[in-house]
Scaffold this motif. Sequence first.
Motif, PDB file in Angstrom:
ATOM      1  N   ALA A  52       0.826  -1.204   0.000  1.00 13.24           N
ATOM      2  CA  ALA A  52       0.000   0.000   0.000  1.00 13.24           C
ATOM      3  C   ALA A  52       0.860   1.255   0.000  1.00 13.24           C
ATOM      4  O   ALA A  52       0.562   2.229  -0.704  1.00 13.24           O
ATOM      5  CB  ALA A  52      -0.937  -0.008   1.212  1.00 13.24           C
ATOM      6  N   ALA A  53       1.943   1.247   0.780  1.00 10.81           N
ATOM      7  CA  ALA A  53       2.822   2.412   0.849  1.00 10.81           C
ATOM      8  C   ALA A  53       3.440   2.716  -0.511  1.00 10.81           C
ATOM      9  O   ALA A  53       3.522   3.885  -0.928  1.00 10.81           O
ATOM     10  CB  ALA A  53       3.911   2.179   1.899  1.00 10.81           C
ATOM     11  N   VAL A  54       3.879   1.676  -1.226  1.00  9.10           N
ATOM     12  CA  VAL A  54       4.473   1.883  -2.554  1.00  9.10           C
ATOM     13  C   VAL A  54       3.446   2.474  -3.516  1.00  9.10           C
ATOM     14  O   VAL A  54       3.726   3.453  -4.230  1.00  9.10           O
ATOM     15  CB  VAL A  54       5.032   0.559  -3.114  1.00  9.10           C
ATOM     16  CG1 VAL A  54       5.485   0.737  -4.561  1.00  9.10           C
ATOM     17  CG2 VAL A  54       6.196   0.064  -2.259  1.00  9.10           C
ATOM     18  N   LEU A  55       2.241   1.913  -3.543  1.00  7.23           N
ATOM     19  CA  LEU A  55       1.236   2.361  -4.514  1.00  7.23           C
ATOM     20  C   LEU A  55       0.701   3.747  -4.187  1.00  7.23           C
ATOM     21  O   LEU A  55       0.494   4.576  -5.087  1.00  7.23           O
ATOM     22  CB  LEU A  55       0.092   1.348  -4.568  1.00  7.23           C
ATOM     23  CG  LEU A  55       0.461  -0.023  -5.126  1.00  7.23           C
ATOM     24  CD1 LEU A  55      -0.719  -0.979  -5.029  1.00  7.23           C
ATOM     25  CD2 LEU A  55       0.935   0.079  -6.570  1.00  7.23           C
ATOM     26  N   ILE A  56       0.470   4.014  -2.910  1.00  8.49           N
ATOM     27  CA  ILE A  56       0.002   5.356  -2.534  1.00  8.49           C
ATOM     28  C   ILE A  56       1.092   6.389  -2.808  1.00  8.49           C
ATOM     29  O   ILE A  56       0.820   7.488  -3.305  1.00  8.49           O
ATOM     30  CB  ILE A  56      -0.428   5.375  -1.057  1.00  8.49           C
ATOM     31  CG1 ILE A  56      -1.685   4.515  -0.876  1.00  8.49           C
ATOM     32  CG2 ILE A  56      -0.697   6.794  -0.585  1.00  8.49           C
ATOM     33  CD1 ILE A  56      -2.065   4.285   0.569  1.00  8.49           C
ATOM     34  N   GLY A  57       2.334   6.033  -2.506  1.00 11.85           N
ATOM     35  CA  GLY A  57       3.435   6.940  -2.817  1.00 11.85           C
ATOM     36  C   GLY A  57       3.561   7.203  -4.306  1.00 11.85           C
ATOM     37  O   GLY A  57       3.809   8.341  -4.732  1.00 11.85           O
ATOM     38  N   LEU A  58       3.358   6.170  -5.130  1.00  8.79           N
ATOM     39  CA  LEU A  58       3.410   6.337  -6.580  1.00  8.79           C
ATOM     40  C   LEU A  58       2.305   7.275  -7.058  1.00  8.79           C
ATOM     41  O   LEU A  58       2.550   8.171  -7.881  1.00  8.79           O
ATOM     42  CB  LEU A  58       3.283   4.978  -7.259  1.00  8.79           C
ATOM     43  CG  LEU A  58       3.165   4.973  -8.787  1.00  8.79           C
ATOM     44  CD1 LEU A  58       4.396   5.591  -9.425  1.00  8.79           C
ATOM     45  CD2 LEU A  58       2.951   3.543  -9.292  1.00  8.79           C
ATOM     46  N   ASN A  59       1.102   7.098  -6.548  1.00 10.69           N
ATOM     47  CA  ASN A  59       0.005   7.990  -6.926  1.00 10.69           C
ATOM     48  C   ASN A  59       0.283   9.428  -6.510  1.00 10.69           C
ATOM     49  O   ASN A  59       0.003  10.368  -7.262  1.00 10.69           O
ATOM     50  CB  ASN A  59      -1.308   7.510  -6.303  1.00 10.69           C
ATOM     51  CG  ASN A  59      -2.020   6.486  -7.154  1.00 10.69           C
ATOM     52  OD1 ASN A  59      -2.404   6.757  -8.281  1.00 10.69           O
ATOM     53  ND2 ASN A  59      -2.197   5.280  -6.621  1.00 10.69           N
ATOM     54  N   GLY A  60       0.837   9.608  -5.301  1.00 13.46           N
ATOM     55  CA  GLY A  60       1.176  10.951  -4.852  1.00 13.46           C
ATOM     56  C   GLY A  60       2.238  11.596  -5.735  1.00 13.46           C
ATOM     57  O   GLY A  60       2.134  12.779  -6.094  1.00 13.46           O
ATOM     58  N   LEU A  61       3.251  10.817  -6.117  1.00 11.47           N
ATOM     59  CA  LEU A  61       4.301  11.334  -6.992  1.00 11.47           C
ATOM     60  C   LEU A  61       3.732  11.726  -8.351  1.00 11.47           C
ATOM     61  O   LEU A  61       4.056  12.794  -8.888  1.00 11.47           O
ATOM     62  CB  LEU A  61       5.396  10.277  -7.146  1.00 11.47           C
ATOM     63  CG  LEU A  61       6.530  10.598  -8.126  1.00 11.47           C
ATOM     64  CD1 LEU A  61       7.272  11.850  -7.699  1.00 11.47           C
ATOM     65  CD2 LEU A  61       7.486   9.417  -8.245  1.00 11.47           C
ATOM     66  N   GLU A  62       2.882  10.882  -8.907  1.00 11.04           N
ATOM     67  CA  GLU A  62       2.330  11.194 -10.227  1.00 11.04           C
ATOM     68  C   GLU A  62       1.385  12.389 -10.168  1.00 11.04           C
ATOM     69  O   GLU A  62       1.337  13.202 -11.097  1.00 11.04           O
ATOM     70  CB  GLU A  62       1.642   9.966 -10.797  1.00 11.04           C
ATOM     71  CG  GLU A  62       2.627   8.850 -11.080  1.00 11.04           C
ATOM     72  CD  GLU A  62       2.093   7.829 -12.063  1.00 11.04           C
ATOM     73  OE1 GLU A  62       0.871   7.816 -12.321  1.00 11.04           O
ATOM     74  OE2 GLU A  62       2.914   7.050 -12.568  1.00 11.04           O
ATOM     75  N   HIS A  63       0.649  12.512  -9.083  1.00 12.36           N
ATOM     76  CA  HIS A  63      -0.210  13.688  -8.929  1.00 12.36           C
ATOM     77  C   HIS A  63       0.624  14.966  -8.911  1.00 12.36           C
ATOM     78  O   HIS A  63       0.269  15.968  -9.543  1.00 12.36           O
ATOM     79  CB  HIS A  63      -1.030  13.567  -7.643  1.00 12.36           C
ATOM     80  CG  HIS A  63      -1.894  14.750  -7.364  1.00 12.36           C
ATOM     81  ND1 HIS A  63      -3.019  15.049  -8.108  1.00 12.36           N
ATOM     82  CD2 HIS A  63      -1.788  15.746  -6.423  1.00 12.36           C
ATOM     83  CE1 HIS A  63      -3.579  16.143  -7.646  1.00 12.36           C
ATOM     84  NE2 HIS A  63      -2.849  16.580  -6.625  1.00 12.36           N
ATOM     85  N   ALA A  64       1.741  14.925  -8.184  1.00 15.43           N
ATOM     86  CA  ALA A  64       2.614  16.097  -8.130  1.00 15.43           C
ATOM     87  C   ALA A  64       3.190  16.405  -9.503  1.00 15.43           C
ATOM     88  O   ALA A  64       3.283  17.580  -9.907  1.00 15.43           O
ATOM     89  CB  ALA A  64       3.738  15.857  -7.114  1.00 15.43           C
ATOM     90  N   ARG A  65       3.553  15.389 -10.256  1.00 15.43           N
ATOM     91  CA  ARG A  65       4.107  15.610 -11.596  1.00 15.43           C
ATOM     92  C   ARG A  65       3.058  16.190 -12.541  1.00 15.43           C
ATOM     93  O   ARG A  65       3.360  17.053 -13.366  1.00 15.43           O
ATOM     94  CB  ARG A  65       4.660  14.299 -12.158  1.00 15.43           C
ATOM     95  CG  ARG A  65       5.835  13.738 -11.376  1.00 15.43           C
ATOM     96  CD  ARG A  65       6.393  12.503 -12.056  1.00 15.43           C
ATOM     97  NE  ARG A  65       7.105  12.851 -13.266  1.00 15.43           N
ATOM     98  CZ  ARG A  65       7.495  11.963 -14.178  1.00 15.43           C
ATOM     99  NH1 ARG A  65       7.192  10.687 -14.010  1.00 15.43           N
ATOM    100  NH2 ARG A  65       8.148  12.337 -15.240  1.00 15.43           N
ATOM    101  N   VAL A  66       1.829  15.713 -12.420  1.00 15.24           N
ATOM    102  CA  VAL A  66       0.757  16.239 -13.265  1.00 15.24           C
ATOM    103  C   VAL A  66       0.498  17.704 -12.941  1.00 15.24           C
ATOM    104  O   VAL A  66       0.350  18.548 -13.849  1.00 15.24           O
ATOM    105  CB  VAL A  66      -0.529  15.397 -13.089  1.00 15.24           C
ATOM    106  CG1 VAL A  66      -1.723  16.085 -13.746  1.00 15.24           C
ATOM    107  CG2 VAL A  66      -0.337  14.012 -13.691  1.00 15.24           C
ATOM    108  N   ARG A  67       0.446  18.040 -11.671  1.00 13.67           N
ATOM    109  CA  ARG A  67       0.225  19.444 -11.285  1.00 13.67           C
ATOM    110  C   ARG A  67       1.363  20.328 -11.758  1.00 13.67           C
ATOM    111  O   ARG A  67       1.147  21.454 -12.226  1.00 13.67           O
ATOM    112  CB  ARG A  67       0.062  19.552  -9.767  1.00 13.67           C
ATOM    113  CG  ARG A  67      -1.212  18.910  -9.238  1.00 13.67           C
ATOM    114  CD  ARG A  67      -1.452  19.295  -7.805  1.00 13.67           C
ATOM    115  NE  ARG A  67      -1.670  20.731  -7.662  1.00 13.67           N
ATOM    116  CZ  ARG A  67      -1.904  21.329  -6.490  1.00 13.67           C
ATOM    117  NH1 ARG A  67      -1.921  20.624  -5.369  1.00 13.67           N
ATOM    118  NH2 ARG A  67      -2.101  22.624  -6.428  1.00 13.67           N
ATOM    119  N   ARG A  68       2.590  19.823 -11.656  1.00 14.79           N
ATOM    120  CA  ARG A  68       3.732  20.600 -12.115  1.00 14.79           C
ATOM    121  C   ARG A  68       3.680  20.800 -13.623  1.00 14.79           C
ATOM    122  O   ARG A  68       3.945  21.885 -14.130  1.00 14.79           O
ATOM    123  CB  ARG A  68       5.023  19.898 -11.705  1.00 14.79           C
ATOM    124  CG  ARG A  68       6.283  20.699 -12.019  1.00 14.79           C
ATOM    125  CD  ARG A  68       7.497  20.156 -11.290  1.00 14.79           C
ATOM    126  NE  ARG A  68       7.792  18.786 -11.665  1.00 14.79           N
ATOM    127  CZ  ARG A  68       7.649  17.749 -10.842  1.00 14.79           C
ATOM    128  NH1 ARG A  68       7.188  17.918  -9.615  1.00 14.79           N
ATOM    129  NH2 ARG A  68       7.948  16.533 -11.248  1.00 14.79           N
TER     130      ARG A  68
END
Length: 385
Positions: A348-364
């Motif tokens: 869960a930590a890996v997948l939630i972290g991946l989603n958080g990273l991709e969200h940040a990249r999309v916003r950027r």
Amino acid sequence: MAGAPSEEKRVTWAELYFDLVFVFAVTQVSQLLHHHHDWTGVGQALVAFAPVYWCWVGTTVQANIRDVDSPRDRIGIFAVGLSGLFMALALPGAYGDRGALFGAGYWAARIVLFWLLWRVPGVWRGPYGVGAAVSGPLMLAGGLVDGPARELLWALGATCDLAAPFVFRRRLAKVVYHPAHLPERFGLFLLVALGESIVGIGAPLAAGRLHPAQLVSVATAFAISCALWWLYFGFASEAMRFAVETASSRRDMIRWVFSYGHLLLIAGVIAVAVGFGETVAEPGRALGVGTLGLLYGGCALYLLSFSYTRRMMFGVISPTRLAAAAVVLALLPLMVRLPALAALSALAAVLIGLNGLEHARVRRAARTPAAGPDRSEACLAPDLG
């Protein structure tokens, strides 16, 4: 690019009703894998799932290139659904005494699809003809024999079906596809598989007494399922729709990204669902290698499939999802002696972290001036992972 239809095609009620059969079929594939999840069992489940999936794909493409809101086509869709229901009923004993029912159900579905499409140029002398004349008979012949011969004939039949769209790609160039319909349909099938993950979480605990650790285990597994949903519907689905709408060869995009790519995505989700079924009920027990292989291996397959689909769509891989898949596979041997809840939490930590990273990249990417008005960049950004 293939000629575009004049108006957007929507999913019909008949197709959604047809999907209910495959909800049951996915459950039956999961049960088959649940009882035998060594390498032999995984191979058998995949060989059995491929024809089920291909019946669904054949019906979906048929509904895409035709107006199916007619009595003839609705009856045809329901006939394929009945054949799929027979296949689903046969799945628990597909490698035992129900092999003939499985093979006959598949051949019947391919004959109905051939009948529905024999007038469409470039189709009946391609994949649909192969299904009716080659792979269907192979599946029935496999059901009538026992042991390795059955597995060999079924694997050969599945290979024929999977190869047919590539072998007959020139004939399929004549077919006009509705670009909005197919992403919606394949997304719905992925939802069916994700629904099986919910069943895998809840079913083992529904009848017995619950204790707090089990509830934590349920919440953690549900977070994993949500994260898998988000990776597809939050980031990738719009990119896939954009890719098929703008592709220079729409048939190639449909073949590589949807017909083949989603087979991998759905197989990964089914493996995770079976892993949940053997994990959440006993959060303090160390998992065996087989269960961890389903849980972590299925998740890794799901993540790696996005690199494949993005390579087919835009010519680049998905670096964050590729890295996340590597992390998941690296964690797998470390989880063998740890409690099930620890294995779920790490995943869960890996997948939630991946989603958080991709969200940040999309916003950027959205804040970058060059990406603002350019629709291609806007659609690439959601699949940056």
